[in-house]
Design a protein around this motif. Structure first.
Motif, PDB file in Angstrom:
ATOM      1  N   LEU A   1      -1.184  50.777  39.617  1.00 21.75           N
ATOM      2  CA  LEU A   1      -1.704  51.901  38.708  1.00 21.75           C
ATOM      3  C   LEU A   1      -0.774  52.981  38.863  1.00 21.75           C
ATOM      4  O   LEU A   1      -0.359  53.592  37.862  1.00 21.75           O
ATOM      5  CB  LEU A   1      -3.064  52.353  39.314  1.00 21.75           C
ATOM      6  N   ALA A   2      -0.160  53.249  40.125  1.00 21.37           N
ATOM      7  CA  ALA A   2       0.655  54.124  40.072  1.00 21.37           C
ATOM      8  C   ALA A   2       2.178  54.169  39.220  1.00 21.37           C
ATOM      9  O   ALA A   2       2.755  55.282  39.195  1.00 21.37           O
ATOM     10  CB  ALA A   2       1.282  54.554  41.646  1.00 21.37           C
ATOM     11  N   SER A   3       2.266  52.959  38.747  1.00 21.44           N
ATOM     12  CA  SER A   3       3.644  52.722  38.048  1.00 21.44           C
ATOM     13  C   SER A   3       3.590  53.293  36.720  1.00 21.44           C
ATOM     14  O   SER A   3       4.327  53.141  35.935  1.00 21.44           O
ATOM     15  CB  SER A   3       3.767  51.166  38.080  1.00 21.44           C
ATOM     16  N   GLU A   4       2.036  53.618  36.271  1.00 20.46           N
ATOM     17  CA  GLU A   4       1.865  53.832  34.912  1.00 20.46           C
ATOM     18  C   GLU A   4       2.618  55.299  34.708  1.00 20.46           C
ATOM     19  O   GLU A   4       2.528  56.448  35.624  1.00 20.46           O
ATOM     20  CB  GLU A   4       0.445  53.911  34.444  1.00 20.46           C
ATOM     21  N   PRO A   5       2.819  55.809  33.575  1.00 18.06           N
ATOM     22  CA  PRO A   5       3.670  57.063  33.280  1.00 18.06           C
ATOM     23  C   PRO A   5       2.838  58.254  33.125  1.00 18.06           C
ATOM     24  O   PRO A   5       3.341  59.116  33.620  1.00 18.06           O
ATOM     25  CB  PRO A   5       4.341  56.843  32.047  1.00 18.06           C
ATOM     26  N   ASP A   6       1.603  58.051  32.902  1.00 19.73           N
ATOM     27  CA  ASP A   6       0.652  59.397  32.669  1.00 19.73           C
ATOM     28  C   ASP A   6      -0.871  59.118  32.835  1.00 19.73           C
ATOM     29  O   ASP A   6      -1.186  57.899  32.910  1.00 19.73           O
ATOM     30  CB  ASP A   6       0.989  60.166  31.382  1.00 19.73           C
ATOM     31  N   ALA A   7      -1.722  60.139  32.836  1.00 17.42           N
ATOM     32  CA  ALA A   7      -2.965  59.882  33.112  1.00 17.42           C
ATOM     33  C   ALA A   7      -3.658  58.891  32.004  1.00 17.42           C
ATOM     34  O   ALA A   7      -4.532  58.170  32.221  1.00 17.42           O
ATOM     35  CB  ALA A   7      -3.655  61.126  32.987  1.00 17.42           C
ATOM     36  N   LYS A   8      -3.317  59.216  30.713  1.00 20.09           N
ATOM     37  CA  LYS A   8      -3.604  58.495  29.580  1.00 20.09           C
ATOM     38  C   LYS A   8      -3.540  56.823  29.863  1.00 20.09           C
ATOM     39  O   LYS A   8      -4.192  56.116  29.750  1.00 20.09           O
ATOM     40  CB  LYS A   8      -3.038  58.919  28.258  1.00 20.09           C
ATOM     41  N   ALA A   9      -2.117  56.585  30.339  1.00 25.11           N
ATOM     42  CA  ALA A   9      -1.874  54.953  30.586  1.00 25.11           C
ATOM     43  C   ALA A   9      -2.637  54.658  31.683  1.00 25.11           C
ATOM     44  O   ALA A   9      -3.027  53.497  31.842  1.00 25.11           O
ATOM     45  CB  ALA A   9      -0.174  55.128  30.712  1.00 25.11           C
ATOM     46  N   VAL A  10      -2.883  55.431  32.773  1.00 23.21           N
ATOM     47  CA  VAL A  10      -3.753  54.946  33.860  1.00 23.21           C
ATOM     48  C   VAL A  10      -5.153  54.676  33.264  1.00 23.21           C
ATOM     49  O   VAL A  10      -5.538  53.499  33.831  1.00 23.21           O
ATOM     50  CB  VAL A  10      -3.790  56.017  34.869  1.00 23.21           C
ATOM     51  N   ALA A  11      -5.792  55.285  32.468  1.00 23.18           N
ATOM     52  CA  ALA A  11      -7.082  55.331  31.978  1.00 23.18           C
ATOM     53  C   ALA A  11      -6.972  53.959  31.163  1.00 23.18           C
ATOM     54  O   ALA A  11      -8.059  53.154  31.032  1.00 23.18           O
ATOM     55  CB  ALA A  11      -7.608  56.539  31.222  1.00 23.18           C
ATOM     56  N   ARG A  12      -6.169  54.041  30.300  1.00 24.39           N
ATOM     57  CA  ARG A  12      -6.075  52.700  29.640  1.00 24.39           C
ATOM     58  C   ARG A  12      -5.717  51.371  30.406  1.00 24.39           C
ATOM     59  O   ARG A  12      -6.541  50.271  30.027  1.00 24.39           O
ATOM     60  CB  ARG A  12      -4.650  52.603  28.610  1.00 24.39           C
ATOM     61  N   ARG A  13      -5.123  51.433  31.400  1.00 27.73           N
ATOM     62  CA  ARG A  13      -4.950  50.232  32.246  1.00 27.73           C
ATOM     63  C   ARG A  13      -6.131  49.954  32.946  1.00 27.73           C
ATOM     64  O   ARG A  13      -6.564  48.654  33.103  1.00 27.73           O
ATOM     65  CB  ARG A  13      -3.827  50.452  33.386  1.00 27.73           C
ATOM     66  N   LEU A  14      -6.827  50.696  33.313  1.00 26.78           N
ATOM     67  CA  LEU A  14      -8.309  50.583  33.954  1.00 26.78           C
ATOM     68  C   LEU A  14      -9.125  50.084  33.066  1.00 26.78           C
ATOM     69  O   LEU A  14     -10.030  48.949  33.229  1.00 26.78           O
ATOM     70  CB  LEU A  14      -8.818  51.883  34.493  1.00 26.78           C
TER      71      LEU A  14
END
Length: 615
Positions: free
Chosen positions: A132-145
């Motif tokens: 998850l930490a490899s995602e570039p920003d908060a939006k990408a983190v939320a999208r991955r989840l």
């Protein structure tokens, strides 16, 4: 004994004996009638000590069947009539220990709760945290989840795919998520099916017990089965049990987004060697409605129908507000004047306004409020309370039912801005929540604690009413707006409690009530006023007068439907919406529409309107 009048084809279904049967039943063909009458005949005319398993897609259909069989008295106790999820819940409650279920499963039905479980599970897993930490920003983190959560649900809905999946990260997220649920003593909807499948397939003696208990199985809305549901059914039946009847209509398959497919009807026909009977009459809808349904689906063949002309009409508004006014005007006119093709007076609850999504209904809802037109929206198991105090009361009931539920206890502590205290058993829960309320400065916390104590004090016979009385007393100390919201929430909760009391079974419990709420079994099918429904929530319902609002390209069909498969499902959505009407149908659309980003944009009428010659 009440006995329904049946057509020759319906009689063939009802009198079918041993062996598998597939019934392809179009809208208005008397599907519920033949299901009910078949259950009635099996219970009253077939000798032997056995039970019947009747699995419905909705609680509304189950309640309707139970009502129609109420004249059988205690005899109807020989049938389990309910949704597949409720059947799985009961089986796991009684015999789920081999798959790790000890007692009543506590269901986390809300998306936000499941996402919180996943977030915490990922936080505690170094590999998933790094991913998850490899995602570039908060939006990408939320999208991955969200992707992980969707993947978890997909895997659970496809039991055959779990072991074969090559997605190691996805499987790790699934394992971590499940561990998080179990730490809270909880399960999700998908678990109910998956664990029942494992119970029946891995423990053949348990499956054999249920095969001997239920001599006949009836499955409603078979076009909406997914792989997990079909797997439960085949695991229950094994290699030799074939007394299964499936009833469905592939033209009404509109839950593809939930991985359901009419393909399982055809698999059943092939794998079970089922006889097939088609019900081709339409005893529900007027000629005008049937003609439009036929234009939407050329495979829809009606060999017998009502001798009533009916009406299909298009109403065009300058914009959404004008469209809403047209709907309100026409309903008020019909109530005042009636219509020759509608038997008796037209009432508010004779009418429904449908939208492809709830956003298509917003202008109509606003117009109805302004005119004082009574309406109701279909509540779901996930409906939110209007008031904080009732939301807190529901959270406290969850913890009372399941003291291991740290998720909802933490939510309560956060809302009350106080320290979380963990009860070790049910008897400690009332005191713990009382202490948390006492240390909180939040208005209403003390009332919630007192309401919970009032419920818990009823040790002989569970009763929610004393708790609701405490909540109402608190409401009387609030300002008018808060008081109204609390009173409305209490009224809805009271209706749910009343519905729970009316369902079968003598052993009522807080956990049983919360599970029934989670499965939607406490929701009333209809209320007073005009029904304001999405197409999906209207499934299985019927009304004398139906309006379908927002009939423009991009709304209906939905703008996200790009592929051929998705567009085919949109046509089925339109088919379902149209066939909710018994007599009069109005299709409405605005020439201009306010877009989500704030611009007003001209609209093209829906392609579905081209099926009507006057457009």
């Amino acid at each position: 004994m009440k006995k329904a009048r049946l057509s020759a084809t319906q009689t063939r279904v009802v009198e079918h004996g041993e062996g598998a049967l597939l019934v392809v039943a179009g809208p208005g063909s008397g599907k519920t009638r033949v299901l009910t009458e078949r259950v009635r005949r099996l219970m009253t005319e077939v000798p032997g000590h056995f039970r019947i398993l009747a699995l419905t897609f909705t609680n509304k259909a189950a309640n309707e069947m139970k009502e129609r069989l109420s004249d059988l008295g205690n005899e109807n106790q020989r049938a389990f009539i309910g949704t597949m999820h409720s059947f799985c819940l009961e089986m796991l409650s009684e015999r789920g220990k081999p798959v790790g279920v000890d007692g009543l499963p506590h269901v986390f039905e809300q998306h936000k709760d499941r996402k919180e479980i996943l977030v915490e599970a990922v936080r505690q897993d170094p590999l998933l945290s790094d991913e998850l930490a490899s995602e570039p920003d908060a939006k990408a983190v939320a999208r991955r989840l969200d992707q992980w959560l969707a993947s978890i649900s997909w895997l659970k809905a496809h039991p055959s795919a779990i072991e074969d999946s090559n997605d190691e990260i996805g499987k790790r997220a699934l394992d971590a998520y499940d561990a998080g649920l179990r730490a809270c003593g909880a399960y999700d909807f998908d678990d109910l099916l998956l664990l029942t499948y494992r119970l029946l397939s891995e423990y053949p003696k348990i499956a054999d017990f249920y095969r001997r208990l239920y001599r006949f199985v009836c499955v409603d809305e078979a076009q909406d089965l997914n792989e997990a549901q079909y797997s439960v059914l085949t695991a229950l039946c094994g290699d030799s049990f074939r007394n299964v009847m499936m009833v469905g209509d592939p033209k009404q398959s509109i839950y593809g987004f939930n991985t359901s497919s009419p393909d399982f009807m055809w698999r059943f026909e092939d794998e079970f060697g089922a006889e097939k009977i088609e019900l081709t009459e339409n005893f529900r809808s007027s000629k005008a409605v049937v003609d439009l349904a036929t234009a939407l689906d050329s495979n829809y063949v009606v060999e017998g129908q009502l001798p009533i002309a009916g009406l299909v009409e298009v109403l065009t508004g300058v914009d959404e507000e004008a469209e809403a006014k047209l709907v309100a005007n026409r309903i008020q006119m019909l109530l005042a004047e009636g219509h020759e093709d509608v038997e008796g007076p037209i009432e508010w609850d004779s009418c429904a306004v449908l939208g492809r999504t709830r956003f298509a209904l917003m202008a109509v809802e606003s117009e109805f409020r302004e005119r004082g037109i009574p309406f109701y929206k279909r509540l779901t198991a996930n409906h939110e309370n209007e008031s904080d105090v009732m939301e807190d009361f529901v959270l406290s009931l969850r913890v009372l039912a399941n003291p291991k539920d740290r998720l909802h206890l933490s939510a309560l502590a956060k809302r009350w801005k106080t320290t979380i205290l963990q009860p070790s058993c049910e008897s400690e829960t009332v005191n713990v929540i009382g202490l948390m309320a006492a240390s909180s400065g939040i208005p209403g916390a003390a009332a919630v604690a007192a309401a919970l104590a009032a419920v818990a004090a009823k040790t002989q016979r569970l009763d929610m009413l004393p708790g609701l009385a405490v909540i109402r007393a608190h409401a009387d100390t609030c300002n008018e707006e808060d008081k109204r919201a609390i009173y409305e929430d209490v009224a809805v909760f009271g209706q749910e409690w009343d519905q729970y009391l009316r369902t079968g079974g003598a052993n009522k419990s807080v956990g049983g009530f919360m599970s029934s709420k989670a499965l939607g079994a406490t929701q009333q099918a209809s209320r007073e006023g005009v029904a304001m429904l999405t197409v999906h929530s209207s499934k299985g319902l019927e009304f004398d007068v139906v309006f379908i609002a927002g009939m423009v390209e991009g709304v209906f069909p939905d703008y996200r439907a790009k592929s051929r498969k998705e567009l085919e499902e949109e046509y089925r959505n339109a088919f379902v919406a149209v066939t909710r009407s018994k007599r009069l149908l109005f299709l409405t659309w605005p020439k201009m529409r306010m877009m989500p980003w704030g611009d007003s944009q001209s609209q093209r009428p829906s392609r579905f309107l081209s099926a009507i010659p006057i457009v």
